[in-house]
Design an enzyme around this catalytic site. Structure first.
Site, PDB file in Angstrom:
ATOM      1  N   ALA A  32       0.864  -1.187   0.000  1.00 26.81           N
ATOM      2  CA  ALA A  32       0.000   0.000   0.000  1.00 26.81           C
ATOM      3  C   ALA A  32       0.902   1.239   0.000  1.00 26.81           C
ATOM      4  O   ALA A  32       0.801   2.105   0.869  1.00 26.81           O
ATOM      5  CB  ALA A  32      -0.972  -0.016   1.180  1.00 26.81           C
ATOM      6  N   HIS A  37       7.015   5.716   1.426  1.00 22.32           N
ATOM      7  CA  HIS A  37       7.781   4.542   0.984  1.00 22.32           C
ATOM      8  C   HIS A  37       8.681   4.899  -0.195  1.00 22.32           C
ATOM      9  O   HIS A  37       9.824   4.436  -0.282  1.00 22.32           O
ATOM     10  CB  HIS A  37       6.837   3.417   0.523  1.00 22.32           C
ATOM     11  CG  HIS A  37       5.965   2.851   1.594  1.00 22.32           C
ATOM     12  ND1 HIS A  37       4.607   3.055   1.639  1.00 22.32           N
ATOM     13  CD2 HIS A  37       6.264   2.067   2.661  1.00 22.32           C
ATOM     14  CE1 HIS A  37       4.099   2.419   2.678  1.00 22.32           C
ATOM     15  NE2 HIS A  37       5.079   1.828   3.325  1.00 22.32           N
ATOM     16  N   GLY A 147      11.655   3.967   7.830  1.00 20.61           N
ATOM     17  CA  GLY A 147      11.169   5.319   8.123  1.00 20.61           C
ATOM     18  C   GLY A 147      11.204   5.608   9.610  1.00 20.61           C
ATOM     19  O   GLY A 147      10.948   4.723  10.438  1.00 20.61           O
TER      20      GLY A 147
END
Ligand code: PAF
Length: 281
Positions: A32, A37, A147
């Protein structure tokens, strides 16, 4: 880009990529994909001559009443985005390739994984460290990118890599945010229009608490105000708003070293997390 779903094919493809001796970078994801990303993928391209992205919605890191079944899955669109970004391999193992019948090994990182999300989501970080260790063994990267939005996850993985002598450089990328400041997350897709507006209270409450703490206000009072702001915007339950040591994630009552302010709370059915740096003068 090669899209691979079985281990022998992955082994062959990774061997071929690594044969030139140039660094290979891995970006582990649950799919997703959003701009957050893609920023990790861009960073991976700066550090690796070869880039592998994994997409695996890892059942072991979801609790019994969490959103495993509802977790957004958009394989075709994700694959298009990764191919356009110049990724070499998309590693997308089915659950029975990752955890075949008889699978019995768990990796637990104590200390840094115990408070915050570790307390709110029992077993979550065992699931994360287990799957990330397996992804590292499968892909054999030189560097892996994560992240900072999942700040505790990053700390857990750094600890695991040191403790298990995995010899992989772990890079943390600053949180990517929407224009209005909300941290990008695949789970933002669950928010209704109204919840999306209310969600902004999370980065704003953390930002306000950071300002107060950095100018010398009492930590406890600043955290309590942030909790009250979140409650006023409909967050319930509020799992935590905490000031922690930036490396160990031990709670801090006084800002006497680099710290991280972290918050996690539910808005309707969606659990949101966020965090920011808090620095002593
Ligand atoms: O951050 C994520 O998307 C996941 O926790 C990770 C690191 C891919 C492990 O499943």
């Amino acid at each position: 880009m090669q899209t691979l779903r079985d281990l022998p094919a992955l082994r062959t493809a990774v061997d071929a990529l690594k044969s030139d001796g140039k660094p290979l970078a891995l970006v582990p994801t649950m799919g997703a994909l959003h701009d957050g990303h893609m920023a990790l993928v861009e960073e991976a391209r700066r550090h690796g001559r070869h880039v592998v992205v994994s997409i695996f919605v890892n059942p072991r890191q979801f609790g019994p009443n969490e959103d495993l079944d509802a977790y957004p899955r958009r394989e075709a669109k994700d694959a298009q985005m990764l191919a356009a970004a110049g990724v070499d391999i998309l590693w997308m193992p089915p659950v029975d390739v990752m955890y075949p019948v008889g699978y019995a090994t768990n990796i637990g990182v104590s200390g840094v994984s115990e408070g915050l999300d570790g307390a709110a989501r029992p077993g979550h970080f065992d699931g994360v460290s287990t799957v990330v260790a397996k992804l590292f063994n499968q892909v054999r990267p030189d560097v892996a990118i994560f992240g900072e939005k999942d700040y505790q996850q990053l700390a857990v993985i750094r600890r695991m890599v040191i403790d298990l002598n995995q010899g992989i450089d772990i890079l943390g990328m600053p949180t990517q945010r929407a224009e209005d400041g909300l941290a990008l997350s695949s789970r933002n897709a669950y928010l209704s229009e109204e919840e999306r507006k209310a969600a902004l209270a999370l980065p704003r409450a953390l930002g306000e608490a950071k300002r107060q703490i950095e100018k010398g206000d009492a930590v406890e009072g600043a955290l309590a105000k942030a909790v009250a702001t979140l409650a006023a915007h409909g967050f319930d339950p509020i799992d935590y708003v905490a000031l922690c040591d930036a490396a160990t994630l031990q709670p801090m009552a006084v800002l006497d070293r680099p710290a991280r302010l972290l918050g996690a709370a539910k808005l309707g059915k969606t659990r949101l997390i966020d965090n920011i740096a808090v620095d002593p003068a």
